[in-house]
Enzyme design. Structure first.
Site, PDB file in Angstrom:
ATOM      1  N   ASP A  90     -22.242 -40.072  33.752  1.00 30.34           N
ATOM      2  CA  ASP A  90     -20.797 -39.815  34.185  1.00 30.34           C
ATOM      3  C   ASP A  90     -20.168 -40.394  34.803  1.00 30.34           C
ATOM      4  O   ASP A  90     -18.983 -40.619  34.877  1.00 30.34           O
ATOM      5  CB  ASP A  90     -21.110 -38.391  35.098  1.00 30.34           C
ATOM      6  CG  ASP A  90     -21.891 -38.886  36.487  1.00 30.34           C
ATOM      7  OD1 ASP A  90     -21.921 -39.636  36.584  1.00 30.34           O
ATOM      8  OD2 ASP A  90     -22.637 -37.825  36.696  1.00 30.34           O
ATOM      9  N   GLY A 125     -23.255 -53.078  30.157  1.00 28.98           N
ATOM     10  CA  GLY A 125     -22.189 -53.811  30.861  1.00 28.98           C
ATOM     11  C   GLY A 125     -22.180 -52.606  32.424  1.00 28.98           C
ATOM     12  O   GLY A 125     -22.715 -51.494  32.805  1.00 28.98           O
ATOM     13  N   ASP A 173     -30.178 -57.983  34.175  1.00 26.55           N
ATOM     14  CA  ASP A 173     -28.436 -57.218  34.305  1.00 26.55           C
ATOM     15  C   ASP A 173     -28.322 -56.966  36.197  1.00 26.55           C
ATOM     16  O   ASP A 173     -27.167 -57.179  36.097  1.00 26.55           O
ATOM     17  CB  ASP A 173     -27.943 -56.710  33.796  1.00 26.55           C
ATOM     18  CG  ASP A 173     -28.776 -54.707  33.745  1.00 26.55           C
ATOM     19  OD1 ASP A 173     -30.696 -55.307  33.979  1.00 26.55           O
ATOM     20  OD2 ASP A 173     -28.774 -54.519  34.415  1.00 26.55           O
TER      21      ASP A 173
END
Length: 557
Positions: free
Chosen positions: A230, A195, A387
């Site tokens: 992060d 994702g 991806d």
């Protein structure tokens, strides 16, 4: 368990495929490509900022003025008519951008809206807002030609609050940010849910031509897909993505674009050389623009979760075709797509009877075209995972990448890929085929295409790649037809002597098609590229140049 998708036979390189060289192709005639970009500019010094209270009041007034405009009824926007010839196109302010949110409106989403890393089930996206901290963010660079795609007034770049909007610190009026859910194979191994871990899509802008463009902020903070990262980006890598995506567009290669680059004013800790010496670097956010950021992994993730989510594969495929491949919605036999010959003893494939098969074929051919163009300019994508494969056939996700200097087919720009060199320059065409096999897997699992159709998709990839590759090499040598023997010998010579991948062909254009040139003068136009070669290698190159001159000379007979 990883999904059991079919695996393609990697056969392109077993054909002793010669590798192409740098080519400056003509611009592609496609709705997804704008005119060649203008020179990228650095912004002028910003005017003095208004006092904090005045800035807040001005932003509030703009928001109130925008809110006072009646909102259109929900539903996909109609394609706008092109302005009359000679008419000037009205340029828009940021507050006037015509946003649409078809992805959110038409597909299932995460019921939660927090950014806590987690597994997100039965959803194509999660609503999440940019959260990167900023301190007096600054506009570093922008592209006027990308602003033209959005009908955005170039003067908007001069606004003192522009960096606030494109750092994510101030929401853009009309935007509805989200992060996309997808999975993928990384280095050939199923990695599960991945994702958008540091990219947040603001929404889709539909321009005056009816073209749909997604705006995405990369490096704008954590999302549910950030895992242990992060969600931030550094200036160094953001500059590389901004410049390379615009350069690739200028070379005529399908790619995502970049509207602007903003420095956040905050530091981000990164281990640049992966040697344990992490240091602070300037943080940055790049605004990426593309018709869609859908990837192969966008479909894989739902197929991997069992029968319950196979309907999402269908819904997502329907969405993609409806918005990005609308010509396939109602294909007919008269449109030249029917009854293509299949492989071996397999039955003929009628693409007009199944829009999903026709779509998969087009995805495969776009991918083959893309990778052939990469090979033509010596570009190597360092992380060619599923991806990172666009269903629109765009170059996407500029992580580790590089262009060949000395010709080395085993070159890889990714240090983590050095042991096996899975994604080295020579392997990229085969990896593209392997990735196409993984893309057809979810479609087969959802019963959108048959196994015969999946096999045919992969065959069409190979055919399209070879056609494009041979066309590139033929044009690069100034020939009218492909000469495999001549090209193979050239590539062998270049590999042995590590000849510069780009400069050689520039110099080759200085070679005259004159068979009367003395042997000791044949290599003079190429001497800047043929460095430190001994007598034996000179003889090999003289032999090749003589053959090349003869081949070119035949064009005038």
């Amino acid at each position: 368990m990883p999904p059991q998708f079919p695996t393609a036979r990697l056969h392109l390189l077993t054909r002793q495929l010669p590798l192409p060289h740098r080519l400056l192709p003509p611009p592609l005639h496609s709705a997804s490509l704008s005119p060649p970009p203008r020179a990228l500019r650095l912004p002028p010094p910003p005017p003095p900022l208004l006092p904090r209270g005045a800035r807040r009041r001005r932003s509030l007034l703009r928001g109130m003025a925008s809110a006072a405009t009646p909102a259109p009824a929900p539903g996909p926007p109609a394609a706008a008519e092109a302005p009359p010839v000679g008419a000037s196109l009205r340029r828009l302010a940021l507050e006037e951008l015509p946003w649409d949110h078809s992805f959110i409106r038409e597909l299932p989403g995460d019921p939660r809206s927090d950014a806590i890393p987690r597994e997100v089930l039965h959803s194509c996206y999660s609503k999440v807002s940019p959260s990167a901290k900023v301190d007096n963010p600054k506009l570093v660079a922008w592209s006027d030609s990308v602003a033209d795609l959005l009908d955005l007034d170039h003067k908007e770049f001069e606004r003192p609050d522009f960096p606030q909007f494109f750092s994510g610190a101030t929401p853009l009026v009309g935007s509805l940010p989200y992060a996309q859910c997808y999975g993928g194979h990384q280095f050939g191994v199923w990695a599960g849910q991945l994702g958008d871990g540091r990219a947040i899509t603001l929404g889709e802008v539909v321009n005056s031509q009816g073209e749909r463009w997604e705006l995405q902020l990369k490096g704008s903070g954590k999302t549910p897909y950030s895992r242990f990262a992060d969600g931030l980006a550094v200036l160094r890598s953001s500059i590389r993505e901004f410049l390379c995506s615009e350069a690739m567009h200028g070379l005529g290669i399908p790619t995502t674009r970049a509207l602007c680059l903003v420095e956040t004013g905050k530091s981000v800790v990164r281990d640049m050389f992966y040697d344990g010496n992490a240091k602070e670097e300037p943080g940055a956010i790049v605004c990426r623009v593309a018709p869609s950021f859908l990837r192969f992994g966008s479909y894989q993730i739902h197929a991997s979760r069992g029968k319950e989510d196979l309907e999402i594969v269908r819904r997502l495929a329907d969405y993609t075709i409806r918005h990005h491949f609308p010509h396939l919605e109602n294909i007919k036999k008269s449109e030249g797509l029917s009854f293509e010959a299949a492989i071996g003893d397999s039955p003929a494939i009628d693409l007009t009877s199944n829009k999903y098969a026709a779509w998969a074929v087009e995805v495969a051919e776009r991918t083959a075209y893309l990778i052939a163009r990469w090979q033509g300019v010596g570009f190597t994508h360092g992380v060619l995972n599923t991806d990172n494969m666009s269903v629109l056939g765009l170059t996407i996700d500029y992580g580790p990448f590089g262009f060949l200097d000395a010709f080395d087919p085993s070159y890889t720009p990714n240090t983590t890929d050095l042991p096996g060199k899975r994604y080295c320059f020579a392997n990229q065409p085969d990896v593209g085929l392997w990735n196409i096999a993984q893309f057809t897997g979810p479609l087969s699992s959802a019963e959108l295409i048959s196994q015969d159709e999946a096999n045919y998709v992969m065959e069409r990839y190979g055919t399209k790649f070879m056609d494009e590759y041979q066309s590139i090499m033929t044009k690069k040598l100034g020939l009218t037809k492909y000469n495999k023997q001549l090209i193979s010998k050239l590539l062998n010579n270049m590999s042995v002597d590590k000849v510069d991948y780009t400069n050689f062909f520039r110099l080759l254009s200085n070679v005259k098609a004159d068979p009367g040139i003395p042997e000791n003068e044949l290599l003079v136009p190429l001497k800047a590229a043929l460095l430190d070669i001994g007598k034996e290698r000179k003889e090999a190159w003289i032999s090749w140049v003589q053959t090349y001159i003869e081949e070119v000379g035949n064009l005038f007979c």
